[in-house]
Design a protein around this motif. Structure first.
Motif, PDB file in Angstrom:
ATOM      1  N   SER A  80       0.826  -1.209   0.000  1.00  0.00           N
ATOM      2  CA  SER A  80       0.000   0.000   0.000  1.00  0.00           C
ATOM      3  C   SER A  80       0.861   1.259   0.000  1.00  0.00           C
ATOM      4  N   ALA A  81       2.034   1.171  -0.609  1.00  0.00           N
ATOM      5  CA  ALA A  81       3.005   2.267  -0.548  1.00  0.00           C
ATOM      6  C   ALA A  81       2.447   3.585  -1.053  1.00  0.00           C
ATOM      7  N   VAL A  82       1.624   3.546  -2.111  1.00  0.00           N
ATOM      8  CA  VAL A  82       1.159   4.816  -2.699  1.00  0.00           C
ATOM      9  C   VAL A  82       0.308   5.632  -1.726  1.00  0.00           C
ATOM     10  N   THR A  83      -0.287   4.982  -0.726  1.00  0.00           N
ATOM     11  CA  THR A  83      -1.127   5.718   0.223  1.00  0.00           C
ATOM     12  C   THR A  83      -0.413   6.016   1.535  1.00  0.00           C
ATOM     13  N   VAL A  84       0.832   5.548   1.694  1.00  0.00           N
ATOM     14  CA  VAL A  84       1.584   5.797   2.922  1.00  0.00           C
ATOM     15  C   VAL A  84       1.692   7.285   3.251  1.00  0.00           C
ATOM     16  N   PRO A  85       1.964   8.166   2.270  1.00  0.00           N
ATOM     17  CA  PRO A  85       2.095   9.594   2.613  1.00  0.00           C
ATOM     18  C   PRO A  85       0.850  10.208   3.241  1.00  0.00           C
ATOM     19  N   LEU A  86      -0.335   9.719   2.875  1.00  0.00           N
ATOM     20  CA  LEU A  86      -1.558  10.264   3.458  1.00  0.00           C
ATOM     21  C   LEU A  86      -1.529  10.154   4.979  1.00  0.00           C
ATOM     22  N   THR A  87      -1.115   8.983   5.479  1.00  0.00           N
ATOM     23  CA  THR A  87      -1.057   8.752   6.922  1.00  0.00           C
ATOM     24  C   THR A  87       0.118   9.478   7.558  1.00  0.00           C
ATOM     25  N   LEU A  88       1.278   9.439   6.896  1.00  0.00           N
ATOM     26  CA  LEU A  88       2.456  10.106   7.455  1.00  0.00           C
ATOM     27  C   LEU A  88       2.228  11.599   7.614  1.00  0.00           C
ATOM     28  N   PHE A  89       1.616  12.226   6.620  1.00  0.00           N
ATOM     29  CA  PHE A  89       1.315  13.659   6.724  1.00  0.00           C
ATOM     30  C   PHE A  89       0.390  13.927   7.914  1.00  0.00           C
ATOM     31  N   GLN A  90      -0.652  13.111   8.036  1.00  0.00           N
ATOM     32  CA  GLN A  90      -1.638  13.345   9.084  1.00  0.00           C
ATOM     33  C   GLN A  90      -1.033  13.135  10.478  1.00  0.00           C
ATOM     34  N   ILE A 149     -14.989  12.341   2.544  1.00  0.00           N
ATOM     35  CA  ILE A 149     -14.311  11.081   2.259  1.00  0.00           C
ATOM     36  C   ILE A 149     -13.818  10.392   3.507  1.00  0.00           C
ATOM     37  N   CYS A 150     -13.070  11.126   4.357  1.00  0.00           N
ATOM     38  CA  CYS A 150     -12.326  10.454   5.412  1.00  0.00           C
ATOM     39  C   CYS A 150     -13.115  10.373   6.715  1.00  0.00           C
ATOM     40  N   SER A 151     -12.696   9.442   7.536  1.00  0.00           N
ATOM     41  CA  SER A 151     -13.296   9.302   8.851  1.00  0.00           C
ATOM     42  C   SER A 151     -12.199   8.790   9.800  1.00  0.00           C
ATOM     43  N   PRO A 152     -11.743   9.615  10.752  1.00  0.00           N
ATOM     44  CA  PRO A 152     -12.207  10.983  10.983  1.00  0.00           C
ATOM     45  C   PRO A 152     -11.579  11.959   9.988  1.00  0.00           C
ATOM     46  N   CYS A 153     -12.208  13.108   9.851  1.00  0.00           N
ATOM     47  CA  CYS A 153     -11.718  14.126   8.921  1.00  0.00           C
ATOM     48  C   CYS A 153     -10.477  14.825   9.494  1.00  0.00           C
ATOM     49  N   GLY A 187      -8.774  15.216  -1.492  1.00  0.00           N
ATOM     50  CA  GLY A 187     -10.108  14.645  -1.310  1.00  0.00           C
ATOM     51  C   GLY A 187     -10.175  13.654  -0.178  1.00  0.00           C
ATOM     52  N   ASN A 188      -9.079  12.906   0.031  1.00  0.00           N
ATOM     53  CA  ASN A 188      -9.058  11.924   1.112  1.00  0.00           C
ATOM     54  C   ASN A 188      -8.937  12.564   2.487  1.00  0.00           C
ATOM     55  N   ALA A 210      -9.472  18.169   9.388  1.00  0.00           N
ATOM     56  CA  ALA A 210      -9.928  19.513   9.052  1.00  0.00           C
ATOM     57  C   ALA A 210      -8.772  20.497   8.917  1.00  0.00           C
ATOM     58  N   GLU A 211      -7.641  20.190   9.561  1.00  0.00           N
ATOM     59  CA  GLU A 211      -6.506  21.115   9.552  1.00  0.00           C
ATOM     60  C   GLU A 211      -5.644  20.976   8.303  1.00  0.00           C
ATOM     61  N   ALA A 212      -5.952  20.012   7.439  1.00  0.00           N
ATOM     62  CA  ALA A 212      -5.082  19.745   6.286  1.00  0.00           C
ATOM     63  C   ALA A 212      -4.797  20.986   5.444  1.00  0.00           C
ATOM     64  N   PRO A 213      -5.810  21.772   5.042  1.00  0.00           N
ATOM     65  CA  PRO A 213      -5.516  22.928   4.183  1.00  0.00           C
ATOM     66  C   PRO A 213      -4.599  23.952   4.827  1.00  0.00           C
ATOM     67  N   GLN A 214      -4.630  24.057   6.150  1.00  0.00           N
ATOM     68  CA  GLN A 214      -3.742  24.985   6.837  1.00  0.00           C
ATOM     69  C   GLN A 214      -2.361  24.378   7.094  1.00  0.00           C
TER      70      GLN A 214
END
Length: 433
Positions: A247-257, A278-282, A272-273, A284-288
């Motif tokens: 699942s390497a392509v999605t690893v950055p999503l979790t690492l960033f969060q 889309i996500c649970s939990p969201c 979008g994720n 919300a701070e991602a854009p900032q």
């Protein structure tokens, strides 16, 4: 006429699609295709859509559609196909040319030329985009501030990316400075979301030359491999366990969060994720927290933006008994609301340029969707040939080996790439530039 007789008199148009892989959730897939069916059935009461969902992953979809197309009685009138598989299906004689219908389709004129070309073979168009994936650079603004880097970052060259990663390593301990998908764990998809973007921004992005031979040594390939070697020799990348995860392509999503990643070459679906829909939990701070910019070319040469292109396309079966209604269904699927819903629910960028400017798309995942739309026209397609998988795997192996072995040279990586392609395709099918 009885109700049953009336139902039997309707034209039935079959529509095959991946029900568990393409969209962000299975519920979104069901909702989108149910909406398409409802819109078509209402617009054309003398006809109706029969949905043919295909469960499973990418390979399952390809295998099932291949089986369905082998018989006239089971071939779906309309099907959703991944761009890399179009050549295989067209060369088998399974797809119908759509040029006459496209000549009067208003949305078709809004597709960038590269996207119009993804379903074109021997001068005819056999498939049209229903959503694209492209890539950008994502970065953690707080980490950049801590490292003395600008929060409003606009790298102009690849050296700018490495310079930022080095600053992060020096001043922000305990985080991954830079993510770039390399190696074979994610297959062609990993190349699409990783080093393929660098190749498209290199001095020579040629994969297959004018004579049809596969390029295994070029200035562009050496620039990409040098970047990878520098990155991993200086310990700027992620751990090999993450890098070679299925699942390497999605690893950055979790690492960033988790606050563990500073910079990533990543796909347009990241934003979008992170949204509430889309996500649970969201998050919300991602854009900032996470900024997004275009991937630069190697030395800033024109056009200054680099990205891959890969998506899903709609095609009509060559054996359809209902050509007119199959086209009408495809046309319904290309309507603005359908395409924006598909983009938001499946992590796509709409192909039609006016759709990308709609608030329904831009405001779904700001600022991410706007940037993915901005870079879309600069995307380059990979060759829609079965042999591409061989070339792709060779490059994946070369980058993965450089990440694992610090003593490996770029020359050795090129030599290994040549050996693999020669063994699979023959040395007469290789080119050096």
């Amino acid at each position: 006429m009885s109700v049953s007789a009336h139902a039997q008199s309707k034209v039935v148009v079959t529509l095959a699609y991946g029900s568990e892989y393409v969209f962000d959730t299975n519920d979104f897939a069901k909702k989108w295709y149910d909406n398409v069916k409802a819109a078509f059935d209402k617009k054309y009461p003398e006809a109706e859509v029969k949905l043919v969902p295909i469960p499973g992953g990418y390979t399952d979809i390809i295998n099932k559609l291949s089986l369905l197309y082998r018989s006239r009685s089971t071939a779906p009138d309309v099907a959703q196909l991944p761009t890399p598989a179009l050549g295989q299906f067209q060369s088998s004689g399974w797809l119908l040319p759509l040029d006459d219908e496209l000549a009067t389709a208003s949305w078709w004129t809004e597709f960038p030329s590269a996207i119009q070309s993804e379903g074109r073979f021997d001068g005819k168009v056999y498939a049209v985009s229903t959503g694209e994936n492209d890539s950008q650079l994502y970065y953690n603004k707080a980490m950049f501030k801590q490292a003395g880097l600008p929060e409003d970052w606009h790298p102009k060259t690849w050296d700018d990316i490495l310079t930022a990663a080095r600053a992060i390593k020096a001043k922000v301990p305990g985080v991954v400075p830079l993510w770039l998908n390399v190696g074979t764990s994610s297959g062609d998809n990993g190349l699409l979301q990783g080093t393929g973007n660098l190749l498209n921004g290199s001095s020579d992005p040629t994969i297959q030359d004018a004579s049809g031979k596969w390029v295994v040594d070029s200035k562009g390939l050496r620039e990409v491999l040098t970047f990878v070697k520098t990155m991993y020799n200086e310990d700027l990348g992620d751990s090999l366990s993450d890098l070679f995860s299925p699942s390497a392509v999605t690893v950055p999503l979790t690492l960033f969060q988790k606050g563990k990643l500073a910079i990533a070459v990543g796909s347009n679906y990241y934003g979008g994720n992170w949204t509430k829909t889309i996500c649970s939990p969201c998050w919300a701070e991602a854009p900032q927290t996470i900024g997004v910019v275009a991937i630069p070319t190697v030395s800033g040469q024109a056009p200054g933006i680099a990205t891959t292109l890969g998506g899903w396309d709609l095609a009509v079966a060559a054996t359809t008994k209902h050509k007119d209604y199959a086209w009408k269904l495809l046309d319904v699927m290309e309507e603005e609301q359908s395409q924006i819903d598909a983009a938001n629910w499946a992590g796509f960028v709409p192909a039609a340029q006016s759709y990308t400017k709609s608030p329904a798309f831009v405001d779904f995942a700001p600022p991410y969707n706007a940037v993915s739309a901005e870079v879309l026209p600069y995307g380059k397609l990979t060759p829609a040939k079965a042999e591409y998988e061989v070339w792709s795997h060779a490059l994946q192996q070369a980058t993965g080996n450089l990440a694992q072995h610090k003593d490996m040279t770029v020359d050795k990586a090129i030599s290994d790439m040549k050996g693999y392609v020669a063994n699979q395709l023959g040395s007469d099918q290789m080119a050096t530039r």
